[in-house]
Each structure stands twice: as C-alpha cells, then as structure tokens.
Design an enzyme around this catalytic site. Sequence first.
Site, PDB file in Angstrom:
ATOM      1  N   PRO A  87       0.794  -1.232   0.000  1.00  0.00           N
ATOM      2  CA  PRO A  87       0.000   0.000   0.000  1.00  0.00           C
ATOM      3  C   PRO A  87       0.831   1.288   0.000  1.00  0.00           C
ATOM      4  CG  PRO A  87      -0.108  -1.079   2.139  1.00  0.00           C
ATOM      5  CD  PRO A  87       0.549  -2.045   1.188  1.00  0.00           C
ATOM      6  N   ASN A  88       0.339   2.231  -0.765  1.00  0.00           N
ATOM      7  CA  ASN A  88       0.893   3.588  -0.883  1.00  0.00           C
ATOM      8  C   ASN A  88       2.171   3.684  -1.712  1.00  0.00           C
ATOM      9  OD1 ASN A  88      -1.108   5.070   0.652  1.00  0.00           O
ATOM     10  ND2 ASN A  88      -0.313   3.954   2.419  1.00  0.00           N
ATOM     11  N   ARG A 103       5.321  12.023  -3.184  1.00  0.00           N
ATOM     12  CA  ARG A 103       5.239  12.579  -1.830  1.00  0.00           C
ATOM     13  C   ARG A 103       6.344  11.944  -0.981  1.00  0.00           C
ATOM     14  NH1 ARG A 103      -0.735  11.697  -1.641  1.00  0.00           N
ATOM     15  NH2 ARG A 103      -1.378  12.730  -3.554  1.00  0.00           N
ATOM     16  N   TYR A 160      11.524   8.351   1.074  1.00  0.00           N
ATOM     17  CA  TYR A 160      11.479   7.241   0.110  1.00  0.00           C
ATOM     18  C   TYR A 160      12.155   7.535  -1.225  1.00  0.00           C
ATOM     19  CZ  TYR A 160       8.166   5.479   3.533  1.00  0.00           C
ATOM     20  OH  TYR A 160       7.587   5.045   4.697  1.00  0.00           O
ATOM     21  N   ASN A 219       7.639  -5.921  -1.233  1.00  0.00           N
ATOM     22  CA  ASN A 219       7.702  -4.856  -0.239  1.00  0.00           C
ATOM     23  C   ASN A 219       6.272  -4.742   0.307  1.00  0.00           C
ATOM     24  OD1 ASN A 219       7.776  -2.607   1.319  1.00  0.00           O
ATOM     25  ND2 ASN A 219       8.882  -1.330  -0.148  1.00  0.00           N
ATOM     26  N   ALA A 252       3.174  -0.958   4.682  1.00  0.00           N
ATOM     27  CA  ALA A 252       2.613  -0.903   6.048  1.00  0.00           C
ATOM     28  C   ALA A 252       2.100  -2.263   6.525  1.00  0.00           C
ATOM     29  CB  ALA A 252       1.497   0.135   6.100  1.00  0.00           C
ATOM     30  N   HIS A 308       3.933  -4.542   9.147  1.00  0.00           N
ATOM     31  CA  HIS A 308       3.862  -4.376  10.601  1.00  0.00           C
ATOM     32  C   HIS A 308       2.485  -4.709  11.174  1.00  0.00           C
ATOM     33  CE1 HIS A 308       7.411  -2.196   9.375  1.00  0.00           C
ATOM     34  NE2 HIS A 308       6.678  -1.314   8.739  1.00  0.00           N
ATOM     35  N   GLU A 343      11.701 -10.376   1.287  1.00  0.00           N
ATOM     36  CA  GLU A 343      11.071  -9.125   1.753  1.00  0.00           C
ATOM     37  C   GLU A 343      12.065  -7.975   1.587  1.00  0.00           C
ATOM     38  OE1 GLU A 343      10.315  -9.364   5.951  1.00  0.00           O
ATOM     39  OE2 GLU A 343       9.763  -7.245   6.123  1.00  0.00           O
ATOM     40  N   HIS A 374      12.608  -3.490   1.854  1.00  0.00           N
ATOM     41  CA  HIS A 374      12.117  -2.163   2.231  1.00  0.00           C
ATOM     42  C   HIS A 374      13.097  -1.115   1.746  1.00  0.00           C
ATOM     43  CE1 HIS A 374       9.060  -3.895   4.764  1.00  0.00           C
ATOM     44  NE2 HIS A 374       9.980  -4.748   5.172  1.00  0.00           N
ATOM     45  N   ARG A 387      13.615   3.898  12.438  1.00  0.00           N
ATOM     46  CA  ARG A 387      12.456   4.785  12.356  1.00  0.00           C
ATOM     47  C   ARG A 387      11.559   4.606  13.597  1.00  0.00           C
ATOM     48  NH1 ARG A 387       9.781   4.317   6.648  1.00  0.00           N
ATOM     49  NH2 ARG A 387       8.793   6.219   7.450  1.00  0.00           N
ATOM     50  N   ARG A 427       7.708   0.252  13.488  1.00  0.00           N
ATOM     51  CA  ARG A 427       8.216  -0.316  12.224  1.00  0.00           C
ATOM     52  C   ARG A 427       9.285  -1.383  12.464  1.00  0.00           C
ATOM     53  NH1 ARG A 427       5.980   3.117   8.267  1.00  0.00           N
ATOM     54  NH2 ARG A 427       5.785   5.229   9.060  1.00  0.00           N
TER      55      ARG A 427
END
Length: 149
Positions: A9-10, A17, A22, A73, A76, A79, A97, A99, A106, A110
């Site tokens: 997601p995102n 943004r 990122y 990836n 969110a 977690h 996996e 990231h 962070r 996370r």
Amino acid sequence: MKILVIHGPNLNLLGKREKSIYGTLTLSQINKEIEKVALSQKVKVDFYQSNHEGEIVTKIQEADDLYHGILINPAAFTHTSVAVRDAIASIQIPVVEVHLSNIHARESFRKESYVSPVAAGVIFGFGKESYLLGLRGLISILSSRKGKK
Ligand code: CA2
C-alpha cells in the site's frame, strides 16, 4: 525463471510525496530498474501493486503455481498483517522481503515485521537498491535449488 514483484500500500505514491524518506524515483522507474537486472539474469518479472490486503493475499496464493519466487515490499502491511504472513507461510516458493528505508532506524512500530519470520531473506535501508539486491538474492536462492527435489 519467473518472479513476481509485489508492492504494498501507498507505494504507488513513490516519487510524488515523502521524497525525503522514500526518494525521488517513481514506482515505474523502480520497476524499470528491476526489469533491467532481471533481463541481465535472463529472468522474467511481473509487477503488481495493491493498496488492499485481501488482494495481496490472493495474489500471493495464486503465485505459488505461476512463479518460482516472490520479491515483496509489503509496506505498512509488514507491521500489521497476519493475513499476508499466513499467505506467505502457506506457499512453497521462496519470498524475499524488501524495504526502501531502514525500518529499524524509524518509529518503534516499524521495528516488528510479521513477514520476516516467514521470508527466505530480508533487505532494507538501501533505497531502490534494496529491490535490486533482493532480486539478486532471490535468484541466487532459486539457482541453488535448481535440480534439487
Ligand atoms: O521502507 C519501506 O519500503 C516501507 O515498506 C515503506 C512503507 C512503510 O510503511 C514501511 O514501514 C517501510 C510505506 C510506503 C509508503 O510509501 C509512500 C511513498 C510516497 C508517499 C507516501 C508513502
């Protein structure tokens, strides 16, 4: 060899943004970089992005019969999602996996990944290189398994 790349997601917002966290590359630019490495290794890659947990779970289940491995990836859902973790645990093919950010540097929420215990390997903190390193790691796992029962 066929590998499925899943973006959670995102991640469709990459490069648009939160660039300080990122980076400036868009998701399609990252996919192109992944594609280049895949081509150089004679591997076929397909890409999938979803903001929906159930869709990702279904894609993981379906991938078991269609691909040799998954690079994910989970964003969110890393977690939060027992469902994504259970889907990964239920399939036979290896899952790596990745990231972009260093999830251990962070917010404390996370630091825990529900996915890592069921992943074949984990790479984080290298920006887009995390994907490329993860892909190379996954190909290495698959190559060493070739021909074995
Ligand atoms: O560092 C990573 O790759 C993450 O998986 C990214 C997730 C975050 O929840 C994980 O803790 C670490 C967030 C992806 C959201 O991506 C955005 C991109 C641009 C703008 C907003 C969000």
